[in-house]
Design a protein around this motif. Structure first.
Motif, PDB file in Angstrom:
ATOM      1  N   HIS A  17     -53.427 -63.817 -13.481  1.00  0.00           N
ATOM      2  CA  HIS A  17     -52.721 -64.636 -12.489  1.00  0.00           C
ATOM      3  C   HIS A  17     -53.718 -65.432 -11.646  1.00  0.00           C
ATOM      4  N   VAL A  18     -54.450 -66.300 -12.315  1.00  0.00           N
ATOM      5  CA  VAL A  18     -55.485 -67.110 -11.672  1.00  0.00           C
ATOM      6  C   VAL A  18     -55.205 -68.578 -11.950  1.00  0.00           C
ATOM      7  N   GLY A  19     -55.307 -69.405 -10.916  1.00  0.00           N
ATOM      8  CA  GLY A  19     -55.098 -70.837 -11.070  1.00  0.00           C
ATOM      9  C   GLY A  19     -53.667 -71.143 -11.472  1.00  0.00           C
TER      10      GLY A  19
ATOM     11  N   SER B  80     -42.898 -59.669 -21.944  1.00  0.00           N
ATOM     12  CA  SER B  80     -44.277 -59.989 -21.578  1.00  0.00           C
ATOM     13  C   SER B  80     -44.522 -61.454 -21.909  1.00  0.00           C
ATOM     14  N   VAL B  81     -45.675 -61.964 -21.506  1.00  0.00           N
ATOM     15  CA  VAL B  81     -45.914 -63.402 -21.665  1.00  0.00           C
ATOM     16  C   VAL B  81     -45.917 -63.829 -23.129  1.00  0.00           C
ATOM     17  N   ALA B  82     -46.366 -62.978 -24.029  1.00  0.00           N
ATOM     18  CA  ALA B  82     -46.408 -63.336 -25.449  1.00  0.00           C
ATOM     19  C   ALA B  82     -45.042 -63.256 -26.110  1.00  0.00           C
TER      20      ALA B  82
ATOM     21  N   PRO C  14     -48.726 -71.020 -21.652  1.00  0.00           N
ATOM     22  CA  PRO C  14     -49.602 -69.912 -21.277  1.00  0.00           C
ATOM     23  C   PRO C  14     -50.296 -69.316 -22.497  1.00  0.00           C
ATOM     24  N   LEU C  15     -51.417 -68.660 -22.262  1.00  0.00           N
ATOM     25  CA  LEU C  15     -52.059 -67.902 -23.330  1.00  0.00           C
ATOM     26  C   LEU C  15     -51.127 -66.762 -23.749  1.00  0.00           C
TER      27      LEU C  15
ATOM     28  N   GLY D 232     -48.636 -62.087 -17.352  1.00  0.00           N
ATOM     29  CA  GLY D 232     -48.750 -63.508 -17.046  1.00  0.00           C
ATOM     30  C   GLY D 232     -49.985 -64.023 -17.742  1.00  0.00           C
ATOM     31  N   ALA D 233     -50.254 -65.323 -17.560  1.00  0.00           N
ATOM     32  CA  ALA D 233     -51.439 -65.896 -18.193  1.00  0.00           C
ATOM     33  C   ALA D 233     -51.721 -67.265 -17.610  1.00  0.00           C
ATOM     34  N   PRO D 234     -53.013 -67.626 -17.520  1.00  0.00           N
ATOM     35  CA  PRO D 234     -53.335 -69.017 -17.197  1.00  0.00           C
ATOM     36  C   PRO D 234     -52.629 -69.953 -18.172  1.00  0.00           C
ATOM     37  N   ALA D 235     -52.193 -71.105 -17.668  1.00  0.00           N
ATOM     38  CA  ALA D 235     -51.396 -72.011 -18.487  1.00  0.00           C
ATOM     39  C   ALA D 235     -51.849 -73.453 -18.308  1.00  0.00           C
TER      40      ALA D 235
END
Length: 261
Positions: free
Chosen positions: A72-74, A91-93, A241-242, A249-252
């Protein structure tokens, strides 16, 4: 044949400038502001890099780095599993790709946020928006423009904290319930460091957008830029997102496609 023709026309429109690709992503660096929770809670790490090789003995013909950063960055996506109310969700994937592409709508409260850093969107704001622009269609992403992106290169101004905690605009508890209940909404995006208001740690429930939105299998995106380059309606957004297996979560990279005259 129709699908191929449609996609070919779309690619041509990008090449000739009829459709502009607008990057809504904050560049990711060690100085990118991140959310910091008060003690005793643990915090994520920002971005740092470690060289693997840099045209040297470890790799004379190539350069590459190892990345170290939190989910959860940027500019990043919050998946349902990020929050207790969505912990049994996706989940994000696992998020359906069709939920990550959709029509974009921009609700602008730049003037209000400039006058009151703690400004909150209420259900009446969303209802008035739909009364003017029509009901949000299936797969819609609602993006909250506040002018906060202009603070993004100054972490202190972006977080905007004092002895009572951070101050940034967001959504009320009732507004969060409205977003979660909307039958057509896929996600909600903001320019701020998190999808909740700066003071939302004192709301009931705490961080209500996280609580209600993620619990309803909807998604949040933070730290957006470039919303001033989008129309109120008519753009299409892609949130990429990754696909971290099991990720909360993931940077996107977030892109918008905008038709230009």
């Amino acid at each position: 044949m129709t699908a191929v023709s449609t996609l070919s026309a779309f690619a041509t429109s990008i090449a000739d400038g009829t459709v502009e690709v607008v990057d809504l992503t904050t560049p990711l660096s060690p100085s990118t502001p991140i959310l910091t929770l008060p003690a005793p809670f643990a915090n994520t790490q920002g971005l740092s890099t470690t060289p693997v090789s840099n045209f040297d003995d470890a790799g004379p013909g190539w350069a590459w780095n190892d990345l170290h950063l939190g989910e959860h960055v940027g500019t990043h996506l919050d998946a349902p599993t990020h929050w207790a109310t969505g912990r049994a969700g996706r989940s994000v994937a696992e998020i359906q790709l069709s939920r990550l592409v959709g029509p974009a709508f921009v609700i602008d409260r730049t003037n209000e946020a400039a006058a009151d850093a703690d400004y909150l969107l209420e259900p009446a704001d969303f209802e008035a928006f739909e009364a003017e622009h029509g009901q949000l269609p299936p797969g819609a992403w609602l993006l909250f423009r506040t002018g906060w992106a202009a603070r993004g290169d100054d972490a202190a101004s972006f977080i905007n904290a004092d002895d009572t905690g951070p101050h940034s605009p967001g959504v009320s508890v009732a507004g969060a319930e409205w977003l979660a209940a909307h039958p057509n909404l896929s996600g909600f995006g903001v320019e701020q460091v998190g999808i909740d208001a700066g003071q939302a740690g004192g709301f009931d429930p705490v961080f209500p957008v996280h609580h209600h939105l993620l619990g309803a299998d909807k998604y949040g995106v933070t730290s957006l830029r470039g919303l001033d380059r989008l129309p109120v309606a008519g753009a299409t957004v892609v949130v990429a997102p990754l696909p971290i297996v099991g990720g909360t979560g993931a940077p996107a990279r977030v892109l918008a496609f905008v038709e230009r005259d």
